[in-house]
Design an enzyme around this catalytic site. Sequence first.
Site, PDB file in Angstrom:
ATOM      1  N   THR A  22       6.095   5.874  85.648  1.00 11.83           N
ATOM      2  CA  THR A  22       6.064   7.339  85.562  1.00 11.83           C
ATOM      3  C   THR A  22       7.515   7.724  85.294  1.00 11.83           C
ATOM      4  O   THR A  22       8.432   7.012  85.740  1.00 11.83           O
ATOM      5  CB  THR A  22       5.570   8.018  86.852  1.00 11.83           C
ATOM      6  OG1 THR A  22       6.521   7.753  87.887  1.00 11.83           O
ATOM      7  CG2 THR A  22       4.200   7.522  87.279  1.00 11.83           C
ATOM      8  N   HIS A  23       7.716   8.794  84.554  1.00 13.36           N
ATOM      9  CA  HIS A  23       9.074   9.198  84.144  1.00 13.36           C
ATOM     10  C   HIS A  23       9.798   8.053  83.431  1.00 13.36           C
ATOM     11  O   HIS A  23      11.027   7.989  83.441  1.00 13.36           O
ATOM     12  CB  HIS A  23       9.927   9.646  85.341  1.00 13.36           C
ATOM     13  CG  HIS A  23       9.268  10.663  86.218  1.00 13.36           C
ATOM     14  ND1 HIS A  23       9.495  12.005  86.114  1.00 13.36           N
ATOM     15  CD2 HIS A  23       8.338  10.518  87.207  1.00 13.36           C
ATOM     16  CE1 HIS A  23       8.770  12.664  87.015  1.00 13.36           C
ATOM     17  NE2 HIS A  23       8.043  11.778  87.679  1.00 13.36           N
ATOM     18  N   ASN A  71      10.854  -4.964  62.643  1.00 14.29           N
ATOM     19  CA  ASN A  71      10.682  -3.551  62.991  1.00 14.29           C
ATOM     20  C   ASN A  71       9.213  -3.151  63.104  1.00 14.29           C
ATOM     21  O   ASN A  71       8.388  -3.587  62.302  1.00 14.29           O
ATOM     22  CB  ASN A  71      11.359  -2.671  61.934  1.00 14.29           C
ATOM     23  CG  ASN A  71      12.860  -2.916  61.852  1.00 14.29           C
ATOM     24  OD1 ASN A  71      13.487  -3.246  62.855  1.00 14.29           O
ATOM     25  ND2 ASN A  71      13.409  -2.783  60.665  1.00 14.29           N
ATOM     26  N   GLU A 131       6.047   3.332  64.145  1.00 18.95           N
ATOM     27  CA  GLU A 131       7.002   4.432  63.946  1.00 18.95           C
ATOM     28  C   GLU A 131       6.417   5.479  62.999  1.00 18.95           C
ATOM     29  O   GLU A 131       6.616   6.676  63.167  1.00 18.95           O
ATOM     30  CB  GLU A 131       8.313   3.890  63.394  1.00 18.95           C
ATOM     31  CG  GLU A 131       9.049   3.032  64.408  1.00 18.95           C
ATOM     32  CD  GLU A 131      10.220   2.307  63.780  1.00 18.95           C
ATOM     33  OE1 GLU A 131      11.327   2.864  63.810  1.00 18.95           O
ATOM     34  OE2 GLU A 131      10.021   1.201  63.248  1.00 18.95           O
ATOM     35  N   LYS A 173      16.153  -8.716  62.085  1.00 25.42           N
ATOM     36  CA  LYS A 173      15.336  -7.582  62.485  1.00 25.42           C
ATOM     37  C   LYS A 173      13.834  -7.778  62.246  1.00 25.42           C
ATOM     38  O   LYS A 173      13.413  -8.354  61.254  1.00 25.42           O
ATOM     39  CB  LYS A 173      15.763  -6.311  61.732  1.00 25.42           C
ATOM     40  CG  LYS A 173      17.071  -5.717  62.176  1.00 25.42           C
ATOM     41  CD  LYS A 173      17.131  -5.320  63.636  1.00 25.42           C
ATOM     42  CE  LYS A 173      16.263  -4.122  63.976  1.00 25.42           C
ATOM     43  NZ  LYS A 173      16.734  -2.893  63.333  1.00 25.42           N
ATOM     44  N   ASN A 190     -16.446  32.644  46.222  1.00 22.17           N
ATOM     45  CA  ASN A 190     -16.019  32.819  47.623  1.00 22.17           C
ATOM     46  C   ASN A 190     -16.976  32.140  48.602  1.00 22.17           C
ATOM     47  O   ASN A 190     -16.543  31.442  49.521  1.00 22.17           O
ATOM     48  CB  ASN A 190     -15.896  34.304  47.963  1.00 22.17           C
ATOM     49  CG  ASN A 190     -14.860  35.004  47.098  1.00 22.17           C
ATOM     50  OD1 ASN A 190     -14.154  34.338  46.336  1.00 22.17           O
ATOM     51  ND2 ASN A 190     -14.776  36.313  47.205  1.00 22.17           N
ATOM     52  N   GLN A 241      -6.973  29.600  49.584  1.00 21.03           N
ATOM     53  CA  GLN A 241      -6.940  28.374  48.773  1.00 21.03           C
ATOM     54  C   GLN A 241      -5.966  27.351  49.363  1.00 21.03           C
ATOM     55  O   GLN A 241      -6.012  26.178  49.048  1.00 21.03           O
ATOM     56  CB  GLN A 241      -6.557  28.734  47.339  1.00 21.03           C
ATOM     57  CG  GLN A 241      -6.623  27.579  46.363  1.00 21.03           C
ATOM     58  CD  GLN A 241      -6.512  28.051  44.924  1.00 21.03           C
ATOM     59  OE1 GLN A 241      -7.465  28.543  44.357  1.00 21.03           O
ATOM     60  NE2 GLN A 241      -5.328  27.919  44.354  1.00 21.03           N
ATOM     61  N   SER A 254      14.628  -6.011  57.863  1.00 23.84           N
ATOM     62  CA  SER A 254      15.719  -5.152  57.426  1.00 23.84           C
ATOM     63  C   SER A 254      16.330  -5.743  56.173  1.00 23.84           C
ATOM     64  O   SER A 254      16.435  -6.968  56.035  1.00 23.84           O
ATOM     65  CB  SER A 254      16.767  -5.073  58.534  1.00 23.84           C
ATOM     66  OG  SER A 254      18.012  -4.686  57.997  1.00 23.84           O
TER      67      SER A 254
HETATM   68  N1  ARG Z   1     -10.167  27.971  44.065  1.00 20.95           N
HETATM   69  C1  ARG Z   1     -10.535  29.015  44.953  1.00 20.95           C
HETATM   70  C2  ARG Z   1     -10.259  28.558  46.391  1.00 20.95           C
HETATM   71  O1  ARG Z   1     -10.102  27.398  46.601  1.00 20.95           O
HETATM   72  C3  ARG Z   1     -11.988  29.310  44.811  1.00 20.95           C
HETATM   73  C4  ARG Z   1     -12.377  30.684  45.210  1.00 20.95           C
HETATM   74  C5  ARG Z   1     -11.839  31.666  44.227  1.00 20.95           C
HETATM   75  N2  ARG Z   1     -12.273  32.970  44.503  1.00 20.95           N
HETATM   76  C6  ARG Z   1     -11.673  34.045  43.967  1.00 20.95           C
HETATM   77  N3  ARG Z   1     -12.137  35.182  44.317  1.00 20.95           N
HETATM   78  N4  ARG Z   1     -10.651  33.928  43.183  1.00 20.95           N
HETATM   79  O2  ARG Z   1     -10.158  29.355  47.313  1.00 20.95           O
END
Ligand code: ARG
Length: 462
Positions: free
Chosen positions: A154-155, A284, A289, A282, A109, A321, A276
């Site tokens: 403008t506009h 383009n 775009e 054409k 984490n 994730q 085209s």
């Molecule tokens: N692959 C996970 C992510 O990108 C990594 C963290 C995973 N943590 C967990 N407690 N499962 O968020």
Amino acid sequence: MTLWHGRFADKTNPDAFALNASISFDQRMALQDVRGSLAWSEALEMAGVLTVDEQIQLRAGLQQIEAEFQSQSFSYVPGDEDIHTAVERRLGEIVGSVAGKLHTGRSRNDQVATDFRLWLLDNIPALDVALNELQGALVERAEGDLGTIMPGYTHLQRAQPVLLSHWWLSHFWPLQRDRERLSDFKKRLAVLPLGSGALAGTPFAIDRTALADKLGFAKPSPNSMDAVSDRDFAAEFLFVAAMIGLHLSKLAEQVIIYSSAEFGFIELDDVYSTGSSLMPQKKNPDPFELARGKAGTLLGALTGLLATLKGLPSTYDKDLQEDKIPVFEAYDTLTAMLPVMAGAVRTLMVKPERMAAAIDATMMATDLADYLVERGIPFREAHALSGRAVRLALENGKTLGTLTLTEYQSIHPIFNEAVYNVFDPQQCVSRRKALGGTAPEAVLAQLKQAQSLLIVEGVHHV
Ligand code: ARG
């Protein structure tokens, strides 16, 4: 083997494993993951968790992995759920059981949040350079097209003549603000989550300030629960990306209409246009775009992530994730688009005669009012008198420049021969000398300011 199999009797269902896995996209953070692990191993050693010898072994292993990533010889195996798992698995293959000590006091984490921030810190400079390249192209155009006057709108209605250079530079400043936003965003990006553990912090004596410093962060995060869940930086990056997309789209839209036969103000170089499959005539403006279209995709990436984040409980949730794909995509979109736009802007052909032909004296009706103001008539009244002149011209199939003096004097006796001097676009433009205006001297000053903001030999001025 996953990093979390201990409490499970059975292997994950293969489809659930595939759904869970993020390796297909988070392998982009491989180098950042190794760098974070190296620094973490040093912090563990300093905290007395690893011996010097253990740290040396981990270092050697991580350096080998780094080399494998750099030479693209790293091989993933089917069990590599994410980049963190892949690196730790490979480390075990290289250094043996000591690899199992690396994850002490750390969680994926805080690790993933660290890797992701590092990735942005590493990659934002290239985006800044790409923005600067388009800015450089706009500056070059402004320098080269100084003598050209075009109708300003403008506009999307003809409004007042402006220097073409002024218009080019009107697209420079939004990009400058984007570069400033990127630079300002780094303040919040460069806050280190590592050392926050899964959510509650790490029980080992980690010097997080030294760790932050080592990894190039300004400071460690102040709250571990916030640190593992904070994706403001990803959303903020996507906002900046969407804003850049919007600015490119605005420029693109104008290039598209100006290159239509109806305007005919510019023609794209062949190398930046497409044809085209059916209509042989054409030509383009596809890159423009696409810029316009991709602005929508970028906006979607931002709103998508915000919707993902909204309502999540504190700390880490797997929803998080979902943060990487939109960020990587937005980054790739912009870094692919910007150089093409810069090239297309540099090479397009301007048709000054078409621009001049689109300016008629009626566009200088404001100057006609100003002419009356100079002769003592209050602006409100002058505006109304000038409007009457416009109406008289329209009713008689004329322009302000072809109304006779008698006709002018029928509107107000103060009109004299000098009224016809009002309708010279060059003079009209030159009158707007105040800072930020379209007079040549004001535009030259603006150009100088713009030039000074461009990156010169790697020196950033943001
Ligand atoms: N692959 C996970 C992510 O990108 C990594 C963290 C995973 N943590 C967990 N407690 N499962 O968020």
